[in-house]
Design a protein around this motif. Structure first.
Motif, PDB file in Angstrom:
ATOM      1  N   UNK A  43       7.196 -28.399   2.818  1.00 31.29           N
ATOM      2  CA  UNK A  43       7.759 -28.031   1.521  1.00 31.29           C
ATOM      3  C   UNK A  43       7.672 -26.531   1.283  1.00 31.29           C
ATOM      4  N   UNK A  44       6.499 -25.966   1.613  1.00 31.17           N
ATOM      5  CA  UNK A  44       6.325 -24.522   1.403  1.00 31.17           C
ATOM      6  C   UNK A  44       7.298 -23.721   2.259  1.00 31.17           C
ATOM      7  N   UNK A  45       7.429 -24.112   3.524  1.00 30.30           N
ATOM      8  CA  UNK A  45       8.312 -23.369   4.425  1.00 30.30           C
ATOM      9  C   UNK A  45       9.765 -23.475   3.984  1.00 30.30           C
ATOM     10  N   UNK A  46      10.202 -24.677   3.566  1.00 31.07           N
ATOM     11  CA  UNK A  46      11.595 -24.860   3.144  1.00 31.07           C
ATOM     12  C   UNK A  46      11.923 -24.003   1.924  1.00 31.07           C
ATOM     13  N   UNK A  47      11.056 -24.054   0.913  1.00 28.04           N
ATOM     14  CA  UNK A  47      11.319 -23.260  -0.286  1.00 28.04           C
ATOM     15  C   UNK A  47      11.076 -21.769  -0.050  1.00 28.04           C
ATOM     16  N   UNK A  48      10.115 -21.456   0.844  1.00 25.13           N
ATOM     17  CA  UNK A  48       9.806 -20.046   1.101  1.00 25.13           C
ATOM     18  C   UNK A  48      10.975 -19.342   1.792  1.00 25.13           C
ATOM     19  N   UNK A  49      11.662 -20.021   2.683  1.00 26.96           N
ATOM     20  CA  UNK A  49      12.792 -19.401   3.386  1.00 26.96           C
ATOM     21  C   UNK A  49      14.001 -19.165   2.487  1.00 26.96           C
ATOM     22  N   UNK A  50      14.002 -19.772   1.317  1.00 22.30           N
ATOM     23  CA  UNK A  50      15.058 -19.507   0.337  1.00 22.30           C
ATOM     24  C   UNK A  50      14.585 -18.496  -0.700  1.00 22.30           C
ATOM     25  N   UNK A  51      13.342 -18.661  -1.151  1.00 17.56           N
ATOM     26  CA  UNK A  51      12.792 -17.769  -2.170  1.00 17.56           C
ATOM     27  C   UNK A  51      12.543 -16.369  -1.635  1.00 17.56           C
ATOM     28  N   UNK A  52      11.978 -16.285  -0.435  1.00 21.49           N
ATOM     29  CA  UNK A  52      11.662 -14.982   0.171  1.00 21.49           C
ATOM     30  C   UNK A  52      12.039 -15.030   1.644  1.00 21.49           C
ATOM     31  N   UNK A 290      13.689  -6.789  -4.732  1.00 24.48           N
ATOM     32  CA  UNK A 290      12.619  -6.145  -3.977  1.00 24.48           C
ATOM     33  C   UNK A 290      12.632  -6.629  -2.533  1.00 24.48           C
ATOM     34  N   UNK A 291      12.287  -5.747  -1.630  1.00 23.87           N
ATOM     35  CA  UNK A 291      12.195  -6.094  -0.209  1.00 23.87           C
ATOM     36  C   UNK A 291      11.083  -5.270   0.416  1.00 23.87           C
ATOM     37  N   UNK A 292      10.562  -5.788   1.513  1.00 24.16           N
ATOM     38  CA  UNK A 292       9.532  -5.089   2.284  1.00 24.16           C
ATOM     39  C   UNK A 292       9.873  -5.193   3.756  1.00 24.16           C
ATOM     40  N   UNK A 293       9.606  -4.104   4.481  1.00 20.54           N
ATOM     41  CA  UNK A 293       9.828  -4.104   5.922  1.00 20.54           C
ATOM     42  C   UNK A 293       8.578  -3.561   6.608  1.00 20.54           C
ATOM     43  N   UNK A 294       8.358  -4.065   7.812  1.00 21.69           N
ATOM     44  CA  UNK A 294       7.249  -3.588   8.647  1.00 21.69           C
ATOM     45  C   UNK A 294       7.845  -3.156   9.978  1.00 21.69           C
ATOM     46  N   UNK A 362      15.005 -14.030  -6.837  1.00 24.80           N
ATOM     47  CA  UNK A 362      14.583 -14.498  -8.167  1.00 24.80           C
ATOM     48  C   UNK A 362      14.353 -16.012  -8.187  1.00 24.80           C
ATOM     49  N   UNK A 363      14.214 -16.636  -7.038  1.00 19.08           N
ATOM     50  CA  UNK A 363      14.086 -18.089  -6.923  1.00 19.08           C
ATOM     51  C   UNK A 363      12.669 -18.432  -6.464  1.00 19.08           C
ATOM     52  N   UNK A 364      11.998 -19.309  -7.205  1.00 20.25           N
ATOM     53  CA  UNK A 364      10.621 -19.746  -6.906  1.00 20.25           C
ATOM     54  C   UNK A 364       9.730 -18.529  -6.625  1.00 20.25           C
ATOM     55  N   UNK A 365       9.522 -17.749  -7.684  1.00 20.13           N
ATOM     56  CA  UNK A 365       8.868 -16.455  -7.539  1.00 20.13           C
ATOM     57  C   UNK A 365       7.419 -16.598  -7.086  1.00 20.13           C
ATOM     58  N   UNK A 366       6.736 -17.693  -7.468  1.00 24.89           N
ATOM     59  CA  UNK A 366       5.312 -17.802  -7.146  1.00 24.89           C
ATOM     60  C   UNK A 366       5.060 -17.904  -5.645  1.00 24.89           C
ATOM     61  N   UNK A 367       6.086 -18.195  -4.845  1.00 24.55           N
ATOM     62  CA  UNK A 367       5.912 -18.245  -3.406  1.00 24.55           C
ATOM     63  C   UNK A 367       5.984 -16.869  -2.737  1.00 24.55           C
ATOM     64  N   UNK A 368       6.347 -15.846  -3.499  1.00 20.29           N
ATOM     65  CA  UNK A 368       6.461 -14.507  -2.922  1.00 20.29           C
ATOM     66  C   UNK A 368       5.122 -14.029  -2.351  1.00 20.29           C
ATOM     67  N   UNK A 369       4.035 -14.421  -3.000  1.00 16.76           N
ATOM     68  CA  UNK A 369       2.728 -13.974  -2.534  1.00 16.76           C
ATOM     69  C   UNK A 369       2.448 -14.503  -1.130  1.00 16.76           C
ATOM     70  N   UNK A 370       2.901 -15.705  -0.853  1.00 12.87           N
ATOM     71  CA  UNK A 370       2.693 -16.262   0.484  1.00 12.87           C
ATOM     72  C   UNK A 370       3.436 -15.429   1.520  1.00 12.87           C
ATOM     73  N   UNK A 371       4.692 -15.077   1.207  1.00 16.35           N
ATOM     74  CA  UNK A 371       5.471 -14.267   2.154  1.00 16.35           C
ATOM     75  C   UNK A 371       4.860 -12.891   2.331  1.00 16.35           C
TER      76      UNK A 371
END
Length: 389
Positions: A43-52, A290-294, A362-371
C-alpha cells in the motif's frame, strides 16, 4: 527503507512471540504476522509512487553551439583556452582581415566612382538641354538663310529668262540652297537627338541615364556594406557565458564557413535538469511543486528544486510523412521528461551529470517524509566507489 521497516517489524514480532510469549506462535499468528508487513509495504509503495514519484534517471543537459565562422580565412589568433570560463562577447578567434580590408577599399572606390559618374550624368542632362536650345536656334537661322537663298534663286531665274543676269550667279544661288538644305537636315537630326535625350525620363521624372547611375550607386553601396560586414565577421566572439571543450583550433589553420565543418563547440552555462518518468507516474505532477535531486557528483547532498514544466511529448509521437506506410520499430512505451529548476543558484552541475530525484505532489502529502528518507539514504550510498582497480 523497506529493509529497515522489515527489520524493526521482525524485532517487534520476536519480542511478542518469542521473548515475552504474549501470543502463541501458530499457523494463524504466522499468517497474520507475515501478511501485515506485505500488505502495508504494498500500500505504501503504490501510494508513494503517485504522491512522491521517484526516478533514478536525472540528467543535466547544457545548450551547445557549433561555432562556424561566416567567412573563410586563415586563423591569426585564438583568444580562449579549453575548459576555461568565457564571458559573453569575449573573442574566441580572429581570421586574417587583410583580404577583407582590400575588398572594403575596392567597394569604397566603386561607390566613389559611381557617385562621380552621377555628377557627370547630371551635367550631361543640362548639356542635352543646352544642345537642344542651340540646335533649335541654329535651325531658325538656317531656315531664314534658306528662304533668302530660295528668293535669290527665283530672282536669278527671272533675270536669266530675260537675259539680263549672268548664269553663274544662278548656279551659285542654287548650290547655296542645296547646301542650306543639307545643313538644315543635319540640324533637324541633332535637334531630334537632343530632344530624345532630354525627354528620356523614368516614371519618377528622372533621366534614364541618371536613374541607371543611381542604381549603380545603390548596388555599389550594398557591396560596400557587405564588405564591411565580412570584415567585421573576421572576429568571432562568444555568443553567451560558457566554455569551449575539446579545443583543436590553432593559429595558421584555415577556418571554413561550411556549416558541416564547425571549428569548435561552445557549451553555454544555461542548463536543463530533466527527470525522466514513466507516463503513469506524472499524472499528479504540476508546475511549482517541490522536488529534490541527489547527483552522483555530490554524494550525500540533496539539491532543492522546483518543477518547471512537464514535457508532454516523446519521440514516439512523431510519424514520418510520406507516400508509404510508416515503418515504426516496436519500441517500449516512451518516458516523459519533467524539467526541474534548482533553487540553489550557486550549485554547479556538470553537463551530462546523472543522479536520482523525487517530486512531491499535492497528493497524500503525509507520505512525502517516507520518500525524503529514501532519497537521503540513497544519496549516502553515492559515497561508495565499488571498483576493483
Amino acid at each position: 527503507m523497506e529493509l529497515l521497516f522489515l527489520m524493526v517489524y521482525s524485532f517487534c514480532a520476536w519480542l511478542v512471540f518469542f521473548k515475552f510469549r504474549w501470543l502463541p506462535w501458530n499457523i494463524t499468528t504466522q499468517v497474520i504476522t507475515i501478511s501485515i508487513p506485505l500488505i502495508l509495504l504494498a500500500a505504501v509503495i503504490l501510494f508513494l509512487n503517485i504522491s512522491a514519484p521517484s526516478t533514478a534517471d536525472v540528467r543535466v543537459i547544457n545548450y551547445s553551439v557549433q561555432i562556424v565562422p561566416r567567412v573563410t580565412g586563415r586563423v591569426i589568433e585564438v583568444g580562449v583556452e579549453a575548459n576555461r570560463p568565457i564571458r559573453k562577447g569575449m573573442v574566441l578567434f580572429r581570421i586574417d582581415p587583410e583580404p577583407f580590408r582590400f575588398r572594403l577599399q575596392a567597394a569604397r572606390a566603386a561607390v566613389a566612382q559611381a557617385r562621380a559618374k552621377l555628377i557627370g550624368s547630371q551635367a550631361n542632362q543640362s548639356s542635352y538641354e543646352e544642345q537642344l536650345k542651340e540646335a533649335q536656334a541654329k535651325r531658325g537661322a538656317v531656315s531664314a538663310k534658306l528662304e533668302l537663298a530660295r528668293m535669290r534663286v527665283r530672282q536669278y531665274l527671272a533675270l536669266a529668262a530675260t537675259g539680263a543676269g549672268p548664269r553663274f550667279d544662278l548656279e551659285q544661288a542654287q548650290a547655296e540652297v542645296q547646301g542650306l538644305h543639307g545643313e538644315l537636315a543635319a540640324l533637324d537630326a541633332a535637334t531630334a537627338q537632343a530632344r530624345v535625350k532630354t525627354r528620356a525620363r523614368t516614371a519618377d521624372g528622372e533621366q534614364d541615364e541618371v536613374a541607371r547611375v543611381r542604381a549603380e550607386i545603390a548596388q555599389a553601396e550594398a557591396q560596400l556594406a557587405e564588405a564591411q560586414w565580412e570584415l567585421d565577421q573576421t572576429t568571432v566572439v562568444a555568443p553567451a557565458d560558457g566554455s569551449v571543450v575539446n579545443l583543436q583550433l590553432r593559429v595558421g589553420q584555415v577556418a571554413s564557413q561550411l556549416v558541416m565543418s564547425p571549428v569548435m563547440l561552445f557549451i553555454e552555462n544555461t542548463q536543463w535538469v530533466l527527470a525522466f518518468y514513466a507516463q503513469n507516474e506524472v499524472r499528479e505532477v504540476g508546475t511549482g511543486q517541490e522536488a529534490e535531486i541527489a547527483m552522483r557528483m555530490y554524494p550525500g547532498r540533496i539539491i532543492k528544486c522546483r518543477v518547471d514544466s512537464v514535457i508532454w511529448a516523446t519521440s514516439g509521437g512523431q510519424v514520418p510523412i510520406g507516400g508509404n506506410l510508416p515503418d515504426l520499430p516496436m519500441l517500449a512505451a516512451g518516458r516523459l521528461a519533467v524539467r526541474l529548476r534548482p533553487v540553489d543558484a550557486d550549485v554547479f552541475l556538470a553537463a551530462g551529470a546523472r543522479g536520482s530525484g523525487a517530486i512531491y505532489t499535492d497528493y497524500v502529502v503525509f507520505l512525502h517524509m517516507v520518500r525524503k528518507v529514501f532519497i537521503r539514504v540513497q544519496s549516502k550510498l553515492d559515497w561508495l566507489v565499488l571498483k576493483l582497480h
